[in-house]
Scaffold this motif. Structure first.
Motif, PDB file in Angstrom:
ATOM      1  N   LEU A  67       0.831  -1.206   0.000  1.00  0.00           N
ATOM      2  CA  LEU A  67       0.000   0.000   0.000  1.00  0.00           C
ATOM      3  C   LEU A  67       0.866   1.256   0.000  1.00  0.00           C
ATOM      4  O   LEU A  67       2.006   1.237   0.462  1.00  0.00           O
ATOM      5  CB  LEU A  67      -0.901   0.029   1.232  1.00  0.00           C
ATOM      6  CG  LEU A  67      -2.038  -0.968   1.290  1.00  0.00           C
ATOM      7  CD1 LEU A  67      -2.720  -0.900   2.653  1.00  0.00           C
ATOM      8  CD2 LEU A  67      -3.052  -0.718   0.185  1.00  0.00           C
ATOM      9  N   HIS A  71      -1.934   5.189   3.037  1.00  0.00           N
ATOM     10  CA  HIS A  71      -2.941   4.146   3.231  1.00  0.00           C
ATOM     11  C   HIS A  71      -2.497   3.158   4.308  1.00  0.00           C
ATOM     12  O   HIS A  71      -3.324   2.673   5.084  1.00  0.00           O
ATOM     13  CB  HIS A  71      -3.230   3.418   1.916  1.00  0.00           C
ATOM     14  CG  HIS A  71      -3.889   4.296   0.905  1.00  0.00           C
ATOM     15  ND1 HIS A  71      -3.477   4.363  -0.397  1.00  0.00           N
ATOM     16  CD2 HIS A  71      -4.920   5.177   1.020  1.00  0.00           C
ATOM     17  CE1 HIS A  71      -4.222   5.230  -1.053  1.00  0.00           C
ATOM     18  NE2 HIS A  71      -5.099   5.743  -0.209  1.00  0.00           N
ATOM     19  N   LYS A  72      -1.197   2.873   4.346  1.00  0.00           N
ATOM     20  CA  LYS A  72      -0.663   2.003   5.401  1.00  0.00           C
ATOM     21  C   LYS A  72      -0.903   2.628   6.771  1.00  0.00           C
ATOM     22  O   LYS A  72      -1.312   1.949   7.708  1.00  0.00           O
ATOM     23  CB  LYS A  72       0.846   1.789   5.213  1.00  0.00           C
ATOM     24  CG  LYS A  72       1.211   0.543   4.510  1.00  0.00           C
ATOM     25  CD  LYS A  72       2.706   0.365   4.630  1.00  0.00           C
ATOM     26  CE  LYS A  72       3.154  -0.769   3.772  1.00  0.00           C
ATOM     27  NZ  LYS A  72       4.583  -0.972   3.818  1.00  0.00           N
ATOM     28  N   LEU A  74      -3.183   4.817   7.619  1.00  0.00           N
ATOM     29  CA  LEU A  74      -4.611   4.801   7.926  1.00  0.00           C
ATOM     30  C   LEU A  74      -5.103   3.408   8.314  1.00  0.00           C
ATOM     31  O   LEU A  74      -5.772   3.243   9.339  1.00  0.00           O
ATOM     32  CB  LEU A  74      -5.423   5.314   6.733  1.00  0.00           C
ATOM     33  CG  LEU A  74      -5.349   6.812   6.459  1.00  0.00           C
ATOM     34  CD1 LEU A  74      -5.993   7.143   5.123  1.00  0.00           C
ATOM     35  CD2 LEU A  74      -6.020   7.581   7.588  1.00  0.00           C
ATOM     36  N   LEU A  75      -4.760   2.399   7.499  1.00  0.00           N
ATOM     37  CA  LEU A  75      -5.293   1.050   7.707  1.00  0.00           C
ATOM     38  C   LEU A  75      -4.554   0.225   8.751  1.00  0.00           C
ATOM     39  O   LEU A  75      -5.160  -0.619   9.410  1.00  0.00           O
ATOM     40  CB  LEU A  75      -5.308   0.287   6.377  1.00  0.00           C
ATOM     41  CG  LEU A  75      -6.302   0.785   5.343  1.00  0.00           C
ATOM     42  CD1 LEU A  75      -6.122   0.057   4.024  1.00  0.00           C
ATOM     43  CD2 LEU A  75      -7.728   0.614   5.850  1.00  0.00           C
TER      44      LEU A  75
END
Length: 173
Positions: A67, A71-72, A74-75
């Protein structure tokens, strides 16, 4: 007065179990980081129990390793922080959970924090255990995942047992 002491002891027990799980995870990872080279294989018991060291930049099975950085974050960092805080808040304020459920959740929270700490501080999670018992073969994992799995089994077992117990009591009435 007695209620306040009981609530304080409950709070202390919950936080102690969370910290115990985090500590076991972080101590084991520290030892592995200092003593095992990346991808070195140490057979503890033939090929059935192997120690090795892999840095996983994703989640389970390296999901999300590719990612984009935002995004890393966030997730794999922000979302888990939110979920773990909600779960901790729930077991701290809701007093009608069974002891098994509370213990299970403390294991899940402790394991989750252990891996989250790695992601934030090191940028990856240190995995180092492999089991191969014939019919049961694992991917590489760490003590945080052991905590999460044991906690999940406790919560699931408590939920199933409590349902059966409630159904049995209804039949008795």
């Amino acid at each position: 007065m007695k209620i306040q002491i009981t609530q304080k002891l409950r709070l202390l027990a919950i936080l102690s179990l969370v910290l115990l799980n985090i500590s076991c995870d972080q101590i084991s990872k520290t030892v592995v980081r200092k003593t095992i080279e990346p991808y070195q294989r140490i057979q503890v018991f033939k090929n059935n129990f192997v120690l090795t060291k892999v840095e996983n930049t994703g989640a389970a099975y390296s999901l999300g390793a590719d990612l984009m950085p935002i995004h890393k974050i966030l997730l794999l960092q922000i979302l888990p922080v939110i979920v773990l805080l909600i779960l901790l808040w729930q077991i701290l304020i809701k007093t009608n959970y069974s002891k098994e459920t509370i213990i299970g959740f403390t294991f899940i929270i402790g394991g989750g924090i252990g891996n989250l700490f790695d992601r934030i501080v090191y940028g990856s999670v240190t995995d180092f255990l492999i089991l191969d018992l014939g019919i049961i073969k694992t991917e590489i994992f760490n003590m945080a995942e052991v905590s999460i799995m044991l906690g999940s089994l406790l919560v699931l077992g408590a939920a199933l047992f409590n349902k059966k117990e409630a159904a049995f009591k209804e039949k008795q009435v």
